[in-house]
Design a protein around this motif. Structure first.
Motif, mmCIF file in Angstrom:
data_model
loop_
_atom_site.group_PDB
_atom_site.id
_atom_site.type_symbol
_atom_site.label_atom_id
_atom_site.label_comp_id
_atom_site.label_asym_id
_atom_site.label_seq_id
_atom_site.Cartn_x
_atom_site.Cartn_y
_atom_site.Cartn_z
ATOM 1 N N ALA A 138 -4.722 7.012 3.642
ATOM 2 C CA ALA A 138 -3.972 8.199 3.222
ATOM 3 C C ALA A 138 -3.093 7.879 2.013
ATOM 4 C CB ALA A 138 -3.121 8.727 4.377
ATOM 5 N N MET A 139 -2.424 6.727 2.060
ATOM 6 C CA MET A 139 -1.562 6.329 0.946
ATOM 7 C C MET A 139 -2.382 6.033 -0.316
ATOM 8 S SD MET A 139 1.496 6.603 2.017
ATOM 9 C CE MET A 139 0.878 7.972 3.007
ATOM 10 N N MET A 140 -3.545 5.405 -0.122
ATOM 11 C CA MET A 140 -4.392 5.084 -1.272
ATOM 12 C C MET A 140 -4.939 6.351 -1.928
ATOM 13 S SD MET A 140 -6.259 1.816 0.514
ATOM 14 C CE MET A 140 -7.353 1.383 -0.852
ATOM 15 N N LEU A 141 -5.242 7.350 -1.123
ATOM 16 C CA LEU A 141 -5.711 8.628 -1.646
ATOM 17 C C LEU A 141 -4.583 9.361 -2.378
ATOM 18 C CD1 LEU A 141 -7.832 9.635 1.434
ATOM 19 C CD2 LEU A 141 -8.745 9.324 -0.878
ATOM 20 N N LEU A 142 -3.373 9.284 -1.836
ATOM 21 C CA LEU A 142 -2.226 9.875 -2.524
ATOM 22 C C LEU A 142 -2.021 9.229 -3.889
ATOM 23 C CD1 LEU A 142 0.469 10.267 0.291
ATOM 24 C CD2 LEU A 142 -0.519 12.100 -1.079
ATOM 25 N N ALA A 143 -2.229 7.906 -3.950
ATOM 26 C CA ALA A 143 -2.083 7.199 -5.217
ATOM 27 C C ALA A 143 -3.130 7.644 -6.230
ATOM 28 C CB ALA A 143 -2.175 5.688 -4.992
ATOM 29 N N ARG A 144 -4.231 8.212 -5.724
ATOM 30 C CA ARG A 144 -5.283 8.740 -6.596
ATOM 31 C C ARG A 144 -5.125 10.250 -6.803
ATOM 32 N NH1 ARG A 144 -10.090 5.602 -6.774
ATOM 33 N NH2 ARG A 144 -10.936 7.398 -7.900
ATOM 34 N N VAL A 183 0.839 -1.196 0.000
ATOM 35 C CA VAL A 183 0.000 0.000 0.000
ATOM 36 C C VAL A 183 0.877 1.251 0.000
ATOM 37 C CG1 VAL A 183 -1.695 1.334 1.311
ATOM 38 C CG2 VAL A 183 -1.954 -1.145 1.110
ATOM 39 N N PHE A 184 1.961 1.216 0.776
ATOM 40 C CA PHE A 184 2.821 2.386 0.896
ATOM 41 C C PHE A 184 3.733 2.565 -0.315
ATOM 42 C CE2 PHE A 184 1.232 2.140 5.099
ATOM 43 C CZ PHE A 184 1.412 3.385 5.673
ATOM 44 N N THR A 185 4.016 1.480 -1.027
ATOM 45 C CA THR A 185 4.879 1.580 -2.207
ATOM 46 C C THR A 185 4.080 1.564 -3.501
ATOM 47 O OG1 THR A 185 5.198 -0.839 -2.225
ATOM 48 C CG2 THR A 185 6.819 0.489 -1.021
ATOM 49 N N ASP A 186 2.749 1.466 -3.374
ATOM 50 C CA ASP A 186 1.847 1.453 -4.522
ATOM 51 C C ASP A 186 2.199 0.320 -5.483
ATOM 52 O OD1 ASP A 186 -0.332 2.298 -5.982
ATOM 53 O OD2 ASP A 186 0.786 3.778 -7.140
ATOM 54 N N SER A 187 2.521 -0.839 -4.916
ATOM 55 C CA SER A 187 2.791 -2.029 -5.731
ATOM 56 C C SER A 187 1.573 -2.944 -5.682
ATOM 57 C CB SER A 187 4.047 -2.754 -5.236
ATOM 58 O OG SER A 187 3.863 -3.237 -3.925
ATOM 59 N N LYS A 188 1.643 -4.061 -6.373
ATOM 60 C CA LYS A 188 0.477 -4.925 -6.534
ATOM 61 C C LYS A 188 0.608 -6.226 -5.745
ATOM 62 C CE LYS A 188 -1.154 -1.860 -9.320
ATOM 63 N NZ LYS A 188 -2.211 -0.942 -8.823
ATOM 64 N N VAL A 189 1.202 -6.150 -4.566
ATOM 65 C CA VAL A 189 1.342 -7.323 -3.707
ATOM 66 C C VAL A 189 0.200 -7.335 -2.706
ATOM 67 C CG1 VAL A 189 2.781 -8.494 -2.008
ATOM 68 C CG2 VAL A 189 3.845 -7.320 -3.948
ATOM 69 N N GLY A 190 -0.502 -8.459 -2.598
ATOM 70 C CA GLY A 190 -1.559 -8.570 -1.603
ATOM 71 C C GLY A 190 -2.715 -7.608 -1.860
ATOM 72 N N PHE A 191 -3.384 -7.242 -0.759
ATOM 73 C CA PHE A 191 -4.572 -6.397 -0.837
ATOM 74 C C PHE A 191 -4.531 -5.335 0.253
ATOM 75 C CE2 PHE A 191 -5.582 -10.529 -2.543
ATOM 76 C CZ PHE A 191 -6.271 -10.242 -3.707
ATOM 77 N N PRO A 192 -5.136 -4.182 0.002
ATOM 78 C CA PRO A 192 -5.197 -3.154 1.048
ATOM 79 C C PRO A 192 -6.229 -3.536 2.102
ATOM 80 C CG PRO A 192 -6.440 -2.446 -0.870
ATOM 81 C CD PRO A 192 -5.770 -3.734 -1.259
#
Length: 282
Positions: free
Chosen positions: A175-181, A129-138
């Motif tokens: 917060a990290m997911m919103l930053l990614a958006r 989630v913090f690195t915006d990679s596709k491992v696992g799920f948020p």
């Protein structure tokens, strides 16, 4: 009067999409399956388990419950998680927390394979989630907030979002997911000074402090979208959120109710993650 961001319409829309995806998986010989691990008989765990099993049944997701005694040795829980990791018929695992005090919860969370960690509790999933990679799920609750904003057409990109709360369950990951958006995000907490001044400047406020009705009308202004993630009980034993709904609803533009808001969507997000995990293994 604010527009109510109710969870039920979001759940309905998600359900229609998920049923189609599940049918496609079943036609291909894949039955999406969720393992639920419960240690002990905490009332809130039992309630969540009933809700999850009901939602799974309504969509066509199979459930494998693993119920362990509250005094279970840590190595037995570890063995259970290990077996789930290597069970090819299980696509996702939901482990209820907190675990009993004699169990190292962090170690148990990290036992889960990221591809089956559908609630984002392992270090690998959270790191993604913090690195915006596709491992696992948020974490499902964090994703539920995003899903509600998207469903109701509330813009995220370029907006100022204030998140009140810094837990790894909701505050930090959302917060990290919103930053990614492409939102501009301010994270606040119990020691933040002049908090009303900060929340007044936001377009979206997400309240996840875990304090019953702690945020009244003085924290908000007209036009804002307010997502209340809090699940609390007041002095009278009434279920309520972090926001003083009666005081705030007439002020803002959009608001989630409690109950009937973010929590309603969280279980559907969990099921969506199970389906996504099953699709990845086709």
């Amino acid at each position: 009067m604010a527009v109510l961001l109710k969870g039920k319409p979001v759940v309905k829309a998600m359900g229609e999409t998920l049923r189609c995806r599940i049918a496609e998986l079943q036609d291909a010989g894949v039955q999406p399956t969720l393992a639920i691990v419960r240690v002990g008989d905490r009332p809130d765990d039992l309630s969540y388990e009933r809700t999850a099993m009901k939602r799974a049944a309504s969509l066509g997701v199979a459930v494998k419950p693993y119920v362990l005694d509250a005094q279970v040795p840590q190595d037995m829980l570890m063995s259970t998680l290990h077996s789930i990791n290597y069970d090819k018929t299980v696509h996702g695992c939901l482990m209820f927390r907190p675990l009993p005090a004699h169990i190292d919860e962090a170690t148990m969370c990290d036992m889960l394979a990221p591809e089956k960690d559908i609630d984002g509790i392992s270090s690998a999933s959270l790191s993604a989630v913090f690195t915006d990679s596709k491992v696992g799920f948020p974490p499902a609750t964090a994703q539920a907030c995003i899903s509600i904003l998207d469903h109701y057409g509330i813009p995220i990109e370029g907006k100022h979002v204030v998140v009140i709360g810094r837990s790894l369950v909701i505050g930090k990951p959302v917060a990290m997911m919103l930053l990614a958006r492409n939102a501009s995000v301010t994270v606040c907490h119990s020691r933040t000074e002049n908090l009303p001044d900060i929340t007044h400047r936001a377009d979206i406020v997400i309240c996840a402090a875990g304090r019953a009705r702690a945020f009244g009308s003085e924290y908000f202004r007209a036009g804002q979208a307010v997502l209340d993630v809090g699940i609390n009980f007041d002095d009278a034993g009434e279920l309520c959120g972090d926001v003083d709904f009666e005081a705030v609803e007439p002020v803002v533009g959009f608001i989630t109710p409690v109950p009937g808001g973010v929590g309603t969507v969280t279980t559907s997000v969990t099921m969506a993650h199970v389906v996504q995990a099953a699709e990845a293994l086709r």
